[in-house]
Motif scaffolding. Sequence first.
Motif, PDB file in Angstrom:
ATOM      1  N   ASP A   6      11.367  31.144  53.266  1.00 16.26           N
ATOM      2  CA  ASP A   6      10.663  30.299  52.300  1.00 16.26           C
ATOM      3  C   ASP A   6      11.690  29.866  51.255  1.00 16.26           C
ATOM      4  N   GLU A   8      12.759  28.365  48.209  1.00 13.31           N
ATOM      5  CA  GLU A   8      12.230  27.985  46.899  1.00 13.31           C
ATOM      6  C   GLU A   8      13.236  28.325  45.819  1.00 13.31           C
ATOM      7  N   HIS A  67       6.971  23.930  52.359  1.00 10.96           N
ATOM      8  CA  HIS A  67       6.437  25.073  51.612  1.00 10.96           C
ATOM      9  C   HIS A  67       5.774  24.556  50.326  1.00 10.96           C
ATOM     10  N   HIS A  71       5.821  24.653  44.211  1.00 10.86           N
ATOM     11  CA  HIS A  71       5.461  26.035  44.553  1.00 10.86           C
ATOM     12  C   HIS A  71       4.262  26.457  43.709  1.00 10.86           C
ATOM     13  N   HIS A 205      12.890  35.313  51.336  1.00 13.68           N
ATOM     14  CA  HIS A 205      13.219  34.303  50.317  1.00 13.68           C
ATOM     15  C   HIS A 205      14.714  34.437  50.025  1.00 13.68           C
TER      16      HIS A 205
END
Length: 276
Positions: A6, A8, A67, A71, A205
């Motif tokens: 993910d 981010e 994603h 966020h 992550h």
Amino acid sequence: MIFTLDLEDHRPDERAEVRFPALVESICDALDAAGVRGTVFVVGELAASHPEVVAAVAARGHELGLHGARHVPLPEIGPGPFAAETAEARDRIEQAAQVPCRGYRAPIFSLVPDSAWAPELLTRCGFTWSSSILPAPNPLYGWPGAPTRPFRWPSGLVELPAPLIGPGRLAVPVGGTYLRLAPAPLVAWIRRRFADRPDAWLYLHPYDCDPDEPRWTVPEVGRLASRLLWWRRRGMLERVIRLCAGSRVTLGEVAEDLAPTAPVFDPGPTRQGEGA
Ligand SMILES: [Zn+2]
């Protein structure tokens, strides 16, 4: 297990150092060394601010998914703005990387009964699969009672729910903080547990592998859980590789295989018509 990331931006504010590009590069290096190819879910904003990072991930053979445009959990976005911002973010990723983006992962697994309008809108936007559900109770977002195996939404979107470890109400997904805190024997058990599940995936992550990040309190999770977010980051990449070594299948490929036969799960009436 299938590898997913993910992607981010994890920072307390705009002035803090941007750390994810270097982390993504080192993660990709480790995946290459272990012969791993997987799926990387990109927050749409990063495809605008760092298109070169997104393009580099795709150039290394990984599949790209979205994603979230931002966020932000789905119930906070609501069906009104969702479709337009999601389609725009998907286009941005496709432009940055010049590959199709047909998969979606909700931020913080926030596809829950309150956001059950999302699968229909994702399908209308052109997405064909999703891995957005944590089918267990969770202090953040979970959908206890949702299927724990791959299924189709009534719209046709294929859903690949998070594989779970642990009993009943204590079940957790394989990835992030849960995987960092898992003792080594449990990691070996997870490996055996999912050996015969071709749809089993874990998630990571960039910050999970960043022991040098200065500490800060993440408002969404509070002070105590923020401390957990920094625990045992050193060695995390090695344990992920132990579970994924040699895996070259992407979630999109699994979803395509399962699309004709996966059972349909219909959660009933949703708020999808309101303002969508
Ligand atoms: Zn996320």
